[in-house]
Design a protein around this motif. Structure first.
Motif, PDB file in Angstrom:
ATOM      1  N   MET A 433       0.847  -1.180   0.000  1.00  0.00           N
ATOM      2  CA  MET A 433       0.000   0.000   0.000  1.00  0.00           C
ATOM      3  C   MET A 433       0.884   1.231   0.000  1.00  0.00           C
ATOM      4  O   MET A 433       2.041   1.185   0.390  1.00  0.00           O
ATOM      5  N   LYS A 434       0.303   2.346  -0.425  1.00  0.00           N
ATOM      6  CA  LYS A 434       1.016   3.620  -0.355  1.00  0.00           C
ATOM      7  C   LYS A 434       0.012   4.729  -0.146  1.00  0.00           C
ATOM      8  O   LYS A 434      -0.956   4.863  -0.901  1.00  0.00           O
ATOM      9  N   LEU A 435       0.229   5.527   0.894  1.00  0.00           N
ATOM     10  CA  LEU A 435      -0.552   6.728   1.139  1.00  0.00           C
ATOM     11  C   LEU A 435       0.200   7.917   0.549  1.00  0.00           C
ATOM     12  O   LEU A 435       1.333   8.194   0.939  1.00  0.00           O
ATOM     13  N   THR A 436      -0.429   8.619  -0.396  1.00  0.00           N
ATOM     14  CA  THR A 436       0.207   9.716  -1.120  1.00  0.00           C
ATOM     15  C   THR A 436      -0.867  10.734  -1.489  1.00  0.00           C
ATOM     16  O   THR A 436      -1.969  10.357  -1.920  1.00  0.00           O
ATOM     17  N   ASP A 437      -0.558  12.011  -1.383  1.00  0.00           N
ATOM     18  CA  ASP A 437      -1.494  13.061  -1.807  1.00  0.00           C
ATOM     19  C   ASP A 437      -1.410  13.200  -3.325  1.00  0.00           C
ATOM     20  O   ASP A 437      -0.701  14.039  -3.862  1.00  0.00           O
ATOM     21  N   LEU A 438      -2.165  12.383  -4.021  1.00  0.00           N
ATOM     22  CA  LEU A 438      -2.092  12.322  -5.476  1.00  0.00           C
ATOM     23  C   LEU A 438      -2.828  13.459  -6.164  1.00  0.00           C
ATOM     24  O   LEU A 438      -2.565  13.752  -7.337  1.00  0.00           O
ATOM     25  N   THR A 439      -3.750  14.123  -5.461  1.00  0.00           N
ATOM     26  CA  THR A 439      -4.538  15.189  -6.085  1.00  0.00           C
ATOM     27  C   THR A 439      -4.103  16.586  -5.667  1.00  0.00           C
ATOM     28  O   THR A 439      -4.646  17.572  -6.166  1.00  0.00           O
ATOM     29  N   GLY A 440      -3.162  16.695  -4.750  1.00  0.00           N
ATOM     30  CA  GLY A 440      -2.661  17.998  -4.331  1.00  0.00           C
ATOM     31  C   GLY A 440      -3.580  18.767  -3.417  1.00  0.00           C
ATOM     32  O   GLY A 440      -3.444  19.989  -3.280  1.00  0.00           O
ATOM     33  N   ASP A 441      -4.503  18.079  -2.744  1.00  0.00           N
ATOM     34  CA  ASP A 441      -5.437  18.767  -1.849  1.00  0.00           C
ATOM     35  C   ASP A 441      -4.996  18.738  -0.396  1.00  0.00           C
ATOM     36  O   ASP A 441      -5.741  19.154   0.499  1.00  0.00           O
ATOM     37  N   GLY A 442      -3.788  18.228  -0.130  1.00  0.00           N
ATOM     38  CA  GLY A 442      -3.299  18.165   1.235  1.00  0.00           C
ATOM     39  C   GLY A 442      -3.783  16.962   2.003  1.00  0.00           C
ATOM     40  O   GLY A 442      -3.589  16.878   3.225  1.00  0.00           O
ATOM     41  N   ARG A 443      -4.414  16.011   1.330  1.00  0.00           N
ATOM     42  CA  ARG A 443      -4.933  14.798   1.964  1.00  0.00           C
ATOM     43  C   ARG A 443      -4.355  13.582   1.239  1.00  0.00           C
ATOM     44  O   ARG A 443      -4.352  13.523   0.012  1.00  0.00           O
ATOM     45  N   ALA A 444      -3.912  12.593   1.985  1.00  0.00           N
ATOM     46  CA  ALA A 444      -3.298  11.414   1.390  1.00  0.00           C
ATOM     47  C   ALA A 444      -4.358  10.456   0.857  1.00  0.00           C
ATOM     48  O   ALA A 444      -5.329  10.130   1.543  1.00  0.00           O
ATOM     49  N   ASP A 445      -4.173  10.035  -0.376  1.00  0.00           N
ATOM     50  CA  ASP A 445      -5.008   9.025  -1.016  1.00  0.00           C
ATOM     51  C   ASP A 445      -4.298   7.667  -0.916  1.00  0.00           C
ATOM     52  O   ASP A 445      -3.101   7.593  -0.666  1.00  0.00           O
ATOM     53  N   LEU A 446      -5.050   6.606  -1.156  1.00  0.00           N
ATOM     54  CA  LEU A 446      -4.529   5.258  -0.940  1.00  0.00           C
ATOM     55  C   LEU A 446      -4.471   4.478  -2.244  1.00  0.00           C
ATOM     56  O   LEU A 446      -5.444   4.442  -3.003  1.00  0.00           O
ATOM     57  N   THR A 447      -3.320   3.861  -2.509  1.00  0.00           N
ATOM     58  CA  THR A 447      -3.220   2.853  -3.557  1.00  0.00           C
ATOM     59  C   THR A 447      -2.856   1.529  -2.898  1.00  0.00           C
ATOM     60  O   THR A 447      -2.033   1.493  -1.982  1.00  0.00           O
ATOM     61  N   VAL A 448      -3.487   0.457  -3.377  1.00  0.00           N
ATOM     62  CA  VAL A 448      -3.334  -0.868  -2.773  1.00  0.00           C
ATOM     63  C   VAL A 448      -2.935  -1.857  -3.858  1.00  0.00           C
ATOM     64  O   VAL A 448      -3.579  -1.931  -4.914  1.00  0.00           O
ATOM     65  N   GLY A 449      -1.895  -2.630  -3.601  1.00  0.00           N
ATOM     66  CA  GLY A 449      -1.470  -3.672  -4.519  1.00  0.00           C
ATOM     67  C   GLY A 449      -2.103  -5.010  -4.176  1.00  0.00           C
ATOM     68  O   GLY A 449      -2.194  -5.379  -3.001  1.00  0.00           O
ATOM     69  N   ALA A 450      -2.543  -5.719  -5.202  1.00  0.00           N
ATOM     70  CA  ALA A 450      -3.035  -7.091  -5.064  1.00  0.00           C
ATOM     71  C   ALA A 450      -2.146  -7.951  -5.954  1.00  0.00           C
ATOM     72  O   ALA A 450      -2.422  -8.141  -7.135  1.00  0.00           O
ATOM     73  N   ILE A 451      -1.060  -8.462  -5.394  1.00  0.00           N
ATOM     74  CA  ILE A 451      -0.022  -9.081  -6.213  1.00  0.00           C
ATOM     75  C   ILE A 451      -0.466 -10.360  -6.907  1.00  0.00           C
ATOM     76  O   ILE A 451       0.074 -10.737  -7.947  1.00  0.00           O
ATOM     77  N   GLY A 452      -1.474 -11.046  -6.339  1.00  0.00           N
ATOM     78  CA  GLY A 452      -1.904 -12.314  -6.906  1.00  0.00           C
ATOM     79  C   GLY A 452      -3.021 -12.190  -7.919  1.00  0.00           C
ATOM     80  O   GLY A 452      -3.452 -13.202  -8.483  1.00  0.00           O
ATOM     81  N   GLU A 453      -3.494 -10.979  -8.155  1.00  0.00           N
ATOM     82  CA  GLU A 453      -4.618 -10.767  -9.067  1.00  0.00           C
ATOM     83  C   GLU A 453      -4.316 -11.373 -10.440  1.00  0.00           C
ATOM     84  O   GLU A 453      -3.237 -11.203 -11.005  1.00  0.00           O
ATOM     85  N   ASN A 454      -5.306 -12.118 -10.964  1.00  0.00           N
ATOM     86  CA  ASN A 454      -5.207 -12.718 -12.302  1.00  0.00           C
ATOM     87  C   ASN A 454      -3.935 -13.549 -12.465  1.00  0.00           C
ATOM     88  O   ASN A 454      -3.157 -13.361 -13.407  1.00  0.00           O
ATOM     89  N   GLY A 455      -3.737 -14.473 -11.522  1.00  0.00           N
ATOM     90  CA  GLY A 455      -2.613 -15.390 -11.638  1.00  0.00           C
ATOM     91  C   GLY A 455      -1.263 -14.734 -11.506  1.00  0.00           C
ATOM     92  O   GLY A 455      -0.318 -15.050 -12.224  1.00  0.00           O
TER      93      GLY A 455
END
Length: 499
Positions: A433-455
């Protein structure tokens, strides 16, 4: 963050790979690493979020470290996702391999380019750069000697690359197996710490030019074991004692016990750089993050200890707890201070502690609601839900004046309404996972990895902050195909994020 993953169960003398780790190890010849925890207790130079194009919106870089490139299985790629008004999407990205223009070397089988990475403005031009390793690259006849490439930030994002020369190639292998950046001596320039199979860590200081020349270099040797597969497993940077000099947490195998258990050491930054003489042993854990959870100006250290106690009669690593747990070690002017443990049986934490959940197998820190206190996202990639094995989940715990507040915690899985996809066997949602302010609004957004997705193709899920909490409104999934990664050979996209 950048980091080796996940060690759910111990065996005599070593912690063995299991579950998600073993599955990916089978694909990568034993390699499974994570880059990632956000050092949100930043010094005056290192930013809590990467910004490769300096547009005020945070960027992330995720590995596809087992990707097939030019027909070479396991050559590896890395995907930079640039922030935008709509958050993370496939339109704002750059996918890089050793076949990309300006990148040194060439794609070769099992180089693992991109598995480990760390960002920082190494040349001082105002744009964050990205250090990327290919730790299994054969160099001048040295099998698995390893290589580190610096990719340079610009107004158009990452461009070109320069090799960071290994100053002691004959004394170790897997150069770049662990990376961390920060201002360890407080002089206002970014430094880079590089690990290998040796216990000796090389620190490049006073900035690094686009020719690959650093202003200076020194080494530190914490009390961890050397030799493959040891050396530093993970390096995590952040300012724990509030002196504006970045400190370093080194994860490795201890040297002073019969079994050589995993352990962590806090190494403080000083005017002269990192000082092993001031090192302190911390609570155990493989994945580590640093951030100011209670808003007191000191970075707090969070370690993820995701393994279960043994049941086969073999010695169990100290402090093991069913289903995994995290330790929160609060910072102070004197460095690490009081510690507390949190697991899925803690009041207010979603779920319950069950063997194989691997709670704490990954974590990330960032300020989701803009209150000046760091919040924590914890992965349980081994979580079973409704009979679906290892589908995975993440829990969001919020910071408060008194520390981690388990009230108001959130829980997300691919079966959560609004989250793309569905719970499937061995998806391992929450493996990164990574918490990062991707939109520049001063709030951290979340990206989540699912390494096993689709084999084991892997995938990312984007979950934005609504200013107060993580939300599914605007959520989207990013597949390997969408970001330009080949699905040949199980690329494991989303396994690691730059720290």
């Amino acid at each position: 963050m950048a980091k080796h993953k996940r060690v759910p169960a111990p065996s005599p003398r070593r912690i063995r790979l299991a579950g998600a780790t073993a599955a990916v190890a089978a694909l990568t010849g034993g390699l499974f690493v994570s880059a990632a925890s956000t050092a949100t207790a930043a010094d005056s130079v290192h930013h809590s979020d990467a910004d490769f194009n300096n547009d005020g919106m945070g960027d992330v870089a995720y590995s596809a470290g087992n990707a097939t490139v030019a027909g070479k299985t396991g050559a590896g790629q890395i995907v930079a996702l640039y922030g935008s008004a709509s958050g993370a999407d496939s339109a704002h990205r750059k996918t890089v391999s050793q076949e990309s223009a300006g990148i040194p070397g060439s794609a070769e089988t099992n180089d693992a380019f991109g598995w480990v990475s760390a960002y920082g403005d190494f040349n001082g031009d105002g744009f964050d750069d990205l250090a990327v390793s290919a730790q299994l690259e054969d160099v001048s006849g040295d099998k698995d000697g390893g290589a580190v490439t610096l990719m340079w930030g610009s107004a158009n994002g990452l461009r070109g690359g320069t090799t960071l020369k290994d100053p002691a190639a004959s004394s170790h292998d897997k150069w770049g197996r662990a990376l961390a950046a920060g201002d360890f001596d407080g002089d206002g320039t970014e430094d880079l710490a590089v690990g290998s199979t040796s216990s000796r860590i090389h620190v490049f200081k006073d900035g690094i030019s686009t020719s690959g020349t650093a202003g200076g270099r020194y080494t530190i040797t914490p009390d961890i074991q050397s030799g493959d597969p040891t050396g530093p497993l993970n390096l995590t940077a952040g300012d724990v004692n509030g002196d504006k000099r970045t400190d370093l947490v080194v994860d490795g195998y201890e040297t002073d016990s019969e079994y050589g258990w995993n352990t962590n050491y806090y190494v403080p930054g000083t005017d002269n750089g990192l000082a092993v003489s001031g090192a302190q042993e911390l609570k155990r854990g493989v994945i580590t993050g640093i951030g100011d959870i209670n808003g007191d100006g000191y970075g707090d250290i969070v370690t993820g200890q995701n393994w279960d106690p043994t049941t086969d009669g073999s010695p169990s690593i100290p402090e093991a707890g069913t289903g995994g747990k995290i330790h929160v070690i609060y910072g102070s002017a004197a460095g690490p201070a009081a510690a507390t443990a949190i697991d899925q049986n803690s009041p207010g934490v979603p779920g319950s502690s069950e063997r194989g959940d691997w709670f704490g197998g990954e974590l990330s820190l960032g300020d989701i609601n803009g209150d000046g206190r760091t919040d924590i996202v914890v992965g349980s990639e081994g979580e079973n839900l409704a009979g679906v094995t290892n589908t995975g989940s993440v829990s969001v715990l919020y910071g408060s004046e008194s520390g981690v507040a388990t009230t108001g915690a959130q829980f997300f899985a691919q079966s959560t309404p609004g989250v793309p996809g569905s719970d499937e066997k061995d998806d391992y949602f929450g493996a990164e996972m990574k918490l990062t302010d991707l939109t520049g609004d001063g709030r951290a957004d979340l990206t989540v990895g699912a390494i096993g997705e689709n084999g084991f193709n892997g995938a990312l899920t984007y979950l934005p902050s609504d200013g107060t909490r993580i939300t599914t409104a605007g959520a989207r999934s990013l597949s390997t195909t969408a970001v330009g990664v080949s699905t040949s050979g199980q690329p494991v996209f989303g396994g690691n994020a730059a720290n």
